[in-house]
Design a protein around this motif. Structure first.
Motif, PDB file in Angstrom:
ATOM      1  N   LEU A 186       0.823  -1.213   0.000  1.00 10.41           N
ATOM      2  CA  LEU A 186       0.000   0.000   0.000  1.00 10.41           C
ATOM      3  C   LEU A 186       0.857   1.263   0.000  1.00 10.41           C
ATOM      4  O   LEU A 186       0.597   2.203  -0.760  1.00 10.41           O
ATOM      5  N   GLY A 187       1.885   1.296   0.824  1.00  9.87           N
ATOM      6  CA  GLY A 187       2.757   2.475   0.891  1.00  9.87           C
ATOM      7  C   GLY A 187       3.410   2.784  -0.444  1.00  9.87           C
ATOM      8  O   GLY A 187       3.441   3.937  -0.885  1.00  9.87           O
ATOM      9  N   GLU A 188       3.921   1.763  -1.100  1.00  8.46           N
ATOM     10  CA  GLU A 188       4.589   1.995  -2.392  1.00  8.46           C
ATOM     11  C   GLU A 188       3.581   2.391  -3.471  1.00  8.46           C
ATOM     12  O   GLU A 188       3.896   3.215  -4.338  1.00  8.46           O
ATOM     13  N   ALA A 189       2.378   1.842  -3.419  1.00  8.88           N
ATOM     14  CA  ALA A 189       1.347   2.241  -4.394  1.00  8.88           C
ATOM     15  C   ALA A 189       0.995   3.718  -4.221  1.00  8.88           C
ATOM     16  O   ALA A 189       0.847   4.456  -5.204  1.00  8.88           O
ATOM     17  N   LEU A 190       0.882   4.160  -2.985  1.00  2.64           N
ATOM     18  CA  LEU A 190       0.571   5.571  -2.726  1.00  2.64           C
ATOM     19  C   LEU A 190       1.747   6.469  -3.107  1.00  2.64           C
ATOM     20  O   LEU A 190       1.534   7.584  -3.602  1.00  2.64           O
ATOM     21  N   ALA A 191       2.957   5.996  -2.900  1.00  2.83           N
ATOM     22  CA  ALA A 191       4.142   6.784  -3.277  1.00  2.83           C
ATOM     23  C   ALA A 191       4.203   6.971  -4.793  1.00  2.83           C
ATOM     24  O   ALA A 191       4.613   8.031  -5.270  1.00  2.83           O
ATOM     25  N   ARG A 192       3.784   5.955  -5.545  1.00  2.00           N
ATOM     26  CA  ARG A 192       3.734   6.104  -7.005  1.00  2.00           C
ATOM     27  C   ARG A 192       2.633   7.078  -7.414  1.00  2.00           C
ATOM     28  O   ARG A 192       2.778   7.846  -8.345  1.00  2.00           O
ATOM     29  N   ARG A 193       1.527   7.048  -6.696  1.00  2.00           N
ATOM     30  CA  ARG A 193       0.383   7.913  -7.021  1.00  2.00           C
ATOM     31  C   ARG A 193       0.626   9.363  -6.617  1.00  2.00           C
ATOM     32  O   ARG A 193       0.117  10.288  -7.243  1.00  2.00           O
ATOM     33  N   HIS A 194       1.361   9.562  -5.517  1.00  2.00           N
ATOM     34  CA  HIS A 194       1.632  10.906  -4.980  1.00  2.00           C
ATOM     35  C   HIS A 194       3.138  11.061  -4.745  1.00  2.00           C
ATOM     36  O   HIS A 194       3.595  11.121  -3.610  1.00  2.00           O
ATOM     37  N   PRO A 195       3.914  11.157  -5.825  1.00  2.00           N
ATOM     38  CA  PRO A 195       5.374  11.166  -5.681  1.00  2.00           C
ATOM     39  C   PRO A 195       5.962  12.501  -5.232  1.00  2.00           C
ATOM     40  O   PRO A 195       7.091  12.553  -4.757  1.00  2.00           O
ATOM     41  N   PHE A 198      -1.065  15.459   0.335  1.00  2.00           N
ATOM     42  CA  PHE A 198      -1.704  15.207   1.622  1.00  2.00           C
ATOM     43  C   PHE A 198      -1.641  16.443   2.520  1.00  2.00           C
ATOM     44  O   PHE A 198      -2.581  16.720   3.265  1.00  2.00           O
ATOM     45  N   LEU A 199      -0.533  17.177   2.442  1.00  2.00           N
ATOM     46  CA  LEU A 199      -0.459  18.439   3.189  1.00  2.00           C
ATOM     47  C   LEU A 199      -1.508  19.412   2.660  1.00  2.00           C
ATOM     48  O   LEU A 199      -2.208  20.066   3.433  1.00  2.00           O
ATOM     49  N   ARG A 200      -1.629  19.479   1.338  1.00  2.00           N
ATOM     50  CA  ARG A 200      -2.640  20.374   0.737  1.00  2.00           C
ATOM     51  C   ARG A 200      -4.043  19.984   1.210  1.00  2.00           C
ATOM     52  O   ARG A 200      -4.836  20.841   1.592  1.00  2.00           O
ATOM     53  N   MET A 201      -4.334  18.697   1.247  1.00  2.00           N
ATOM     54  CA  MET A 201      -5.659  18.241   1.690  1.00  2.00           C
ATOM     55  C   MET A 201      -5.944  18.682   3.117  1.00  2.00           C
ATOM     56  O   MET A 201      -7.009  19.204   3.408  1.00  2.00           O
ATOM     57  N   ILE A 202      -4.988  18.506   4.004  1.00  2.00           N
ATOM     58  CA  ILE A 202      -5.243  18.826   5.412  1.00  2.00           C
ATOM     59  C   ILE A 202      -5.375  20.332   5.610  1.00  2.00           C
ATOM     60  O   ILE A 202      -6.213  20.796   6.377  1.00  2.00           O
ATOM     61  N   VAL A 203      -4.585  21.133   4.896  1.00  2.00           N
ATOM     62  CA  VAL A 203      -4.687  22.591   5.017  1.00  2.00           C
ATOM     63  C   VAL A 203      -6.014  23.075   4.431  1.00  2.00           C
ATOM     64  O   VAL A 203      -6.690  23.916   5.031  1.00  2.00           O
ATOM     65  N   VAL A 204      -6.412  22.527   3.297  1.00  2.00           N
ATOM     66  CA  VAL A 204      -7.714  22.875   2.707  1.00  2.00           C
ATOM     67  C   VAL A 204      -8.835  22.544   3.691  1.00  2.00           C
ATOM     68  O   VAL A 204      -9.751  23.339   3.909  1.00  2.00           O
ATOM     69  N   HIS A 205      -8.752  21.372   4.299  1.00  2.00           N
ATOM     70  CA  HIS A 205      -9.763  20.945   5.263  1.00  2.00           C
ATOM     71  C   HIS A 205      -9.879  21.932   6.426  1.00  2.00           C
ATOM     72  O   HIS A 205     -10.979  22.366   6.785  1.00  2.00           O
ATOM     73  N   SER A 215       7.040  15.561  -3.176  1.00  2.00           N
ATOM     74  CA  SER A 215       7.198  15.981  -1.783  1.00  2.00           C
ATOM     75  C   SER A 215       7.033  17.497  -1.726  1.00  2.00           C
ATOM     76  O   SER A 215       6.900  18.152  -2.752  1.00  2.00           O
ATOM     77  N   HIS A 216       7.040  18.035  -0.545  1.00  2.00           N
ATOM     78  CA  HIS A 216       6.904  19.483  -0.406  1.00  2.00           C
ATOM     79  C   HIS A 216       8.082  20.034   0.384  1.00  2.00           C
ATOM     80  O   HIS A 216       8.846  19.288   0.981  1.00  2.00           O
ATOM     81  N   THR A 217       8.209  21.342   0.367  1.00  2.00           N
ATOM     82  CA  THR A 217       9.300  22.003   1.082  1.00  2.00           C
ATOM     83  C   THR A 217       8.784  22.813   2.268  1.00  2.00           C
ATOM     84  O   THR A 217       9.509  23.628   2.819  1.00  2.00           O
ATOM     85  N   VAL A 218       7.543  22.564   2.647  1.00  2.00           N
ATOM     86  CA  VAL A 218       6.911  23.308   3.740  1.00  2.00           C
ATOM     87  C   VAL A 218       7.317  22.639   5.056  1.00  2.00           C
ATOM     88  O   VAL A 218       6.577  21.834   5.604  1.00  2.00           O
ATOM     89  N   ARG A 219       8.488  22.957   5.538  1.00  2.00           N
ATOM     90  CA  ARG A 219       9.040  22.278   6.717  1.00  2.00           C
ATOM     91  C   ARG A 219       8.919  23.094   8.003  1.00  2.00           C
ATOM     92  O   ARG A 219       8.900  22.531   9.084  1.00  2.00           O
ATOM     93  N   PHE A 236       2.784  15.556   8.996  1.00  2.00           N
ATOM     94  CA  PHE A 236       2.610  16.064   7.637  1.00  2.00           C
ATOM     95  C   PHE A 236       3.818  16.848   7.126  1.00  2.00           C
ATOM     96  O   PHE A 236       3.851  17.217   5.962  1.00  2.00           O
ATOM     97  N   ARG A 237       4.820  17.068   7.964  1.00  2.00           N
ATOM     98  CA  ARG A 237       6.076  17.659   7.470  1.00  2.00           C
ATOM     99  C   ARG A 237       6.716  16.747   6.431  1.00  2.00           C
ATOM    100  O   ARG A 237       7.363  17.204   5.516  1.00  2.00           O
ATOM    101  N   GLU A 238       6.533  15.448   6.617  1.00  2.00           N
ATOM    102  CA  GLU A 238       7.170  14.456   5.747  1.00  2.00           C
ATOM    103  C   GLU A 238       6.174  13.793   4.794  1.00  2.00           C
ATOM    104  O   GLU A 238       6.541  12.887   4.059  1.00  2.00           O
ATOM    105  N   ALA A 239       4.944  14.221   4.810  1.00  2.00           N
ATOM    106  CA  ALA A 239       3.912  13.619   3.960  1.00  2.00           C
ATOM    107  C   ALA A 239       4.052  14.115   2.522  1.00  2.00           C
ATOM    108  O   ALA A 239       4.661  15.158   2.275  1.00  2.00           O
ATOM    109  N   PRO A 240       3.497  13.370   1.580  1.00  2.00           N
ATOM    110  CA  PRO A 240       3.462  13.883   0.204  1.00  2.00           C
ATOM    111  C   PRO A 240       2.755  15.237   0.143  1.00  2.00           C
ATOM    112  O   PRO A 240       1.883  15.536   0.965  1.00  2.00           O
TER     113      PRO A 240
END
Length: 173
Positions: free
Chosen positions: A25-34, A112-119, A36-40, A105-109
């Protein structure tokens, strides 16, 4: 699995479980959402959230704080929070709005960070998780529902990986 995917149809869960149990599952999601972000940093997170707010929610009230919160326990509490803090200043009641995002979420794709901030931004205008709330989320991120589901899958994969025993080394013959 119910913690992250409760409420989803059994047919969908039936598709997820074999991929999860196979450890893919992790690798499938990494392929789908490759991406990363720089919002550290907290300052970068504030700028990121304010940019989204400016583009999609100009009329909503100001936000005084947007930070990564290491105290948020994703597995037992929430992915992010929004709060309004009321204070009396000079005889007037002032409200400050804050958004806190789990440090995970510092290390999330980036998606996913965009989703949580939008939420959390959507909660500035809509308090409840109702039709209007999800319409606003979809306005800010047209792929919001898929991102929310994929974020839940990512969290499930992270928890599953933590729970699995380490592969034992082959014993000498």
């Amino acid at each position: 699995m119910a913690r992250f995917l409760g409420g989803y149809p059994p047919e969908l869960l039936g598709q997820v479980l074999p991929v999860l149990e196979a450890g893919r599952l992790g690798e499938a999601l990494a392929r789908r959402h490759p991406e990363s972000h720089t919002v550290r940093t907290d300052a970068a997170l504030y700028d990121y959230a304010m940019d989204l707010k400016q583009r999609h929610m100009r009329q909503s009230g100001p936000v005084s704080l947007v930070v990564y919160d290491p105290k948020l326990k994703v597995l037992t509490q929430a992915l992010g929070t929004h709060t309004t803090i009321a204070r009396v200043q000079g005889g007037k009641l002032k409200a400050k709005r804050e958004i806190r995002v789990a440090s995970l979420f510092r290390e999330a794709p980036a998606d996913f960070l965009r989703m949580i901030v939008v939420h959390e931004l959507a909660h500035l205008k809509e308090r409840e998780h109702d039709k209007a709330f999800y319409a606003l989320c979809s306005h800010m991120a047209p792929d919001y529902h898929q991102l929310e589901f994929d974020t839940r899958l990512w969290l499930l994969a992270q928890e599953w990986a933590r729970r699995q025993p380490a592969d034992p080394s082959p014993s000498p013959a």
